[in-house]
Design a protein around this motif. Structure first.
Motif, PDB file in Angstrom:
ATOM      1  N   UNK A 196       0.722  -1.222  -0.084  1.00  0.00           N
ATOM      2  CA  UNK A 196       0.168  -0.066   0.062  1.00  0.00           C
ATOM      3  C   UNK A 196       0.838   1.273  -0.093  1.00  0.00           C
ATOM      4  N   UNK A 197       0.353   2.165  -0.363  1.00  0.00           N
ATOM      5  CA  UNK A 197       1.014   3.310  -0.344  1.00  0.00           C
ATOM      6  C   UNK A 197       1.211   4.359   0.888  1.00  0.00           C
ATOM      7  N   UNK A 198       2.400   5.160   0.990  1.00  0.00           N
ATOM      8  CA  UNK A 198       2.305   5.986   2.323  1.00  0.00           C
ATOM      9  C   UNK A 198       1.146   6.883   2.544  1.00  0.00           C
ATOM     10  N   UNK A 254      -5.315  -1.011   3.241  1.00  0.00           N
ATOM     11  CA  UNK A 254      -6.596  -1.748   2.623  1.00  0.00           C
ATOM     12  C   UNK A 254      -6.509  -2.068   1.644  1.00  0.00           C
ATOM     13  N   UNK A 255      -6.794  -3.546   1.238  1.00  0.00           N
ATOM     14  CA  UNK A 255      -6.964  -4.348   0.078  1.00  0.00           C
ATOM     15  C   UNK A 255      -5.624  -4.526  -0.468  1.00  0.00           C
ATOM     16  N   UNK A 256      -4.681  -4.458   0.357  1.00  0.00           N
ATOM     17  CA  UNK A 256      -3.191  -4.779  -0.025  1.00  0.00           C
ATOM     18  C   UNK A 256      -2.744  -6.145   0.431  1.00  0.00           C
ATOM     19  N   UNK A 259      -0.435  11.209   7.360  1.00  0.00           N
ATOM     20  CA  UNK A 259       0.429  10.650   8.442  1.00  0.00           C
ATOM     21  C   UNK A 259       1.745  11.351   8.223  1.00  0.00           C
ATOM     22  N   UNK A 260       2.396  11.354   7.005  1.00  0.00           N
ATOM     23  CA  UNK A 260       3.633  11.931   6.951  1.00  0.00           C
ATOM     24  C   UNK A 260       3.777  13.326   7.564  1.00  0.00           C
ATOM     25  N   UNK A 295       5.170   7.436  10.046  1.00  0.00           N
ATOM     26  CA  UNK A 295       5.317   6.594   8.875  1.00  0.00           C
ATOM     27  C   UNK A 295       4.085   5.669   9.106  1.00  0.00           C
ATOM     28  N   UNK A 296       3.230   5.744   8.074  1.00  0.00           N
ATOM     29  CA  UNK A 296       2.148   4.759   7.989  1.00  0.00           C
ATOM     30  C   UNK A 296       1.601   4.355   6.552  1.00  0.00           C
ATOM     31  N   UNK A 297       1.312   3.124   6.306  1.00  0.00           N
ATOM     32  CA  UNK A 297       0.868   2.772   4.976  1.00  0.00           C
ATOM     33  C   UNK A 297      -0.792   2.679   4.901  1.00  0.00           C
TER      34      UNK A 297
END
Length: 97
Positions: free
Chosen positions: A72-74, A89-91, A78-79, A84-86
């Motif tokens: 999943x994308x970053x 969902x659906x990955x 959150x950045x 640092x969070x991705x």
């Protein structure tokens, strides 16, 4: 045995893979299937997913595959907060199978 038979129904020479997928499912372990295109790897996963009602993630890996395509994308929001969070969902982290 009935689940393995349902999985391999209509597929040619995939009885071992069908049994291994049931064994991995029951044992709660991973199963990595490698092989050339068109050898029913994805079809087996889709069938297992449908028969047991679990979500799964499907992606063809290449040497150009990036972590974002799998995990999943970053999260840009959150950045901005210094986290640092991705958005997974659906990955891969969100799938059950």
């Amino acid at each position: 045995r009935r689940l393995a038979a349902s999985i391999e129904d209509g597929l040619v020479e995939r009885s071992v893979e069908a049994r291994l997928s049931v064994l991995a499912l029951v044992g709660g372990v991973h199963l990595l299937m490698l092989g050339p295109p068109g050898t029913a790897k994805s079809a087996l996963c889709r069938r297992v997913s449908r028969l047991v009602g679990l979500s799964y993630f499907e992606r063809t890996l290449t040497r150009f595959t990036t972590p974002e395509e799998l995990f999943g994308p970053l999260s840009l929001a959150a950045l901005e907060r210094g986290e640092y969070r991705r958005n997974y969902a659906s990955y891969v982290p969100d799938c059950e199978l």
